[in-house]
Design a protein around this motif. Sequence first.
Motif, mmCIF file in Angstrom:
data_model
loop_
_atom_site.group_PDB
_atom_site.id
_atom_site.type_symbol
_atom_site.label_atom_id
_atom_site.label_comp_id
_atom_site.label_asym_id
_atom_site.label_seq_id
_atom_site.Cartn_x
_atom_site.Cartn_y
_atom_site.Cartn_z
ATOM 1 N N UNK A 48 -5.485 -21.265 -1.233
ATOM 2 C CA UNK A 48 -6.802 -21.652 -0.753
ATOM 3 C C UNK A 48 -6.902 -23.170 -0.834
ATOM 4 N N UNK A 49 -7.479 -23.769 0.209
ATOM 5 C CA UNK A 49 -7.663 -25.216 0.208
ATOM 6 C C UNK A 49 -8.975 -25.600 -0.457
ATOM 7 N N UNK A 55 -8.603 -23.748 -11.225
ATOM 8 C CA UNK A 55 -8.068 -24.138 -9.922
ATOM 9 C C UNK A 55 -8.761 -25.367 -9.339
ATOM 10 N N UNK A 56 -10.068 -25.378 -9.319
ATOM 11 C CA UNK A 56 -10.740 -26.452 -8.577
ATOM 12 C C UNK A 56 -11.824 -27.160 -9.375
ATOM 13 N N UNK A 57 -11.895 -26.910 -10.670
ATOM 14 C CA UNK A 57 -12.958 -27.473 -11.464
ATOM 15 C C UNK A 57 -12.995 -28.988 -11.487
ATOM 16 N N UNK A 76 -4.604 -27.741 -2.667
ATOM 17 C CA UNK A 76 -4.716 -26.300 -2.489
ATOM 18 C C UNK A 76 -4.218 -25.583 -3.738
ATOM 19 N N UNK A 77 -4.597 -24.325 -3.849
ATOM 20 C CA UNK A 77 -4.342 -23.586 -5.084
ATOM 21 C C UNK A 77 -2.862 -23.438 -5.399
ATOM 22 N N UNK A 78 -1.989 -23.444 -4.374
ATOM 23 C CA UNK A 78 -0.562 -23.315 -4.653
ATOM 24 C C UNK A 78 0.025 -24.567 -5.291
ATOM 25 N N UNK A 79 -0.734 -25.649 -5.334
ATOM 26 C CA UNK A 79 -0.311 -26.828 -6.076
ATOM 27 C C UNK A 79 -0.646 -26.705 -7.558
ATOM 28 N N UNK A 80 -1.487 -25.728 -7.881
ATOM 29 C CA UNK A 80 -1.832 -25.438 -9.269
ATOM 30 C C UNK A 80 -1.011 -24.261 -9.787
ATOM 31 N N UNK A 81 -0.925 -23.221 -8.957
ATOM 32 C CA UNK A 81 -0.139 -22.030 -9.291
ATOM 33 C C UNK A 81 0.594 -21.587 -8.029
ATOM 34 N N UNK A 82 1.904 -21.603 -8.060
ATOM 35 C CA UNK A 82 2.684 -21.310 -6.863
ATOM 36 C C UNK A 82 2.450 -19.879 -6.398
#
Length: 272
Positions: A264-265, A50-52, A253-259
């Motif tokens: 989470x921002x 997600x944010x790595x 935010x995480x929904x841009x990676x997995x809907x």
Amino acid sequence: MDIRGRSLPPGWYPGSREELVMTIAEWESANLPVSAGAVAAIAPHAGWYFSGRLAWAAWLSAVEADTVVILGGHRSAGSALLVSMQDGFDTPLGLIQADEDIRSLLFEGLAIETDRQADNTLEVHLPFAAYRFPRAKAVLARIPNDAGAVAFGQRLAEVAMKSSRRFFVLGSTDLTHYGPSYGFEPGGAGVNGKAWATALDDMIIKAFMDFDEAGALKAANRGAACSVGAALAAMSYAKARGATVANLLGRYSSDEVMSGTSFVGYCAVAYR
């Protein structure tokens, strides 16, 4: 030796040297934003999927360092500092040795508790530290979400300035946790909720960029960050070390990676 081993399950970050190196190489081939010479940074701590890439941009921006100080959170206001007192920290790239001398100086006279809990805010950053600074030592602590974090950052700067060692400080926090999974939907559902969360993230990111500790704490108390104490300490440290420039390395935010209906921002900020 007392070694802190991996506590997070597979999926949070790579389990092997080969996978770790390959993942970072893929991010670097995508031309990550970098702000070279950063004395401190704020970065997210969700799993690497997600944010790595944002977190690695922060580590990639760092000054050369002999000691890395990784500050995490999930500590409510008024709680004690949690300090990892182990002799070393295991990573897929090998052992990171604790900087016991700096740790002793930093926490001398402070009320602390030994951190033996599983917690992502520190652990997901250890492989980054091992890759970026393979010979550096580390200090790990989790900082309460209150104004005391500012004083801690200043204390850390005093210790660093008296030392012959070179420091890099990383404050680990995610931003607004929004949606039914988190029981937090003050702006409603759907596009209205997304707009509300984005506006709150805007508020705390602006405070990070402005070196505004009070503004960041105010936004966090509205729900804008899970571990703002770590961010406040890193920002306060940077200010005390003479940093005047804050560079936003990225945000999403995480929904841009997995809907999903919950998200989470994330943001990464480098101070130089």
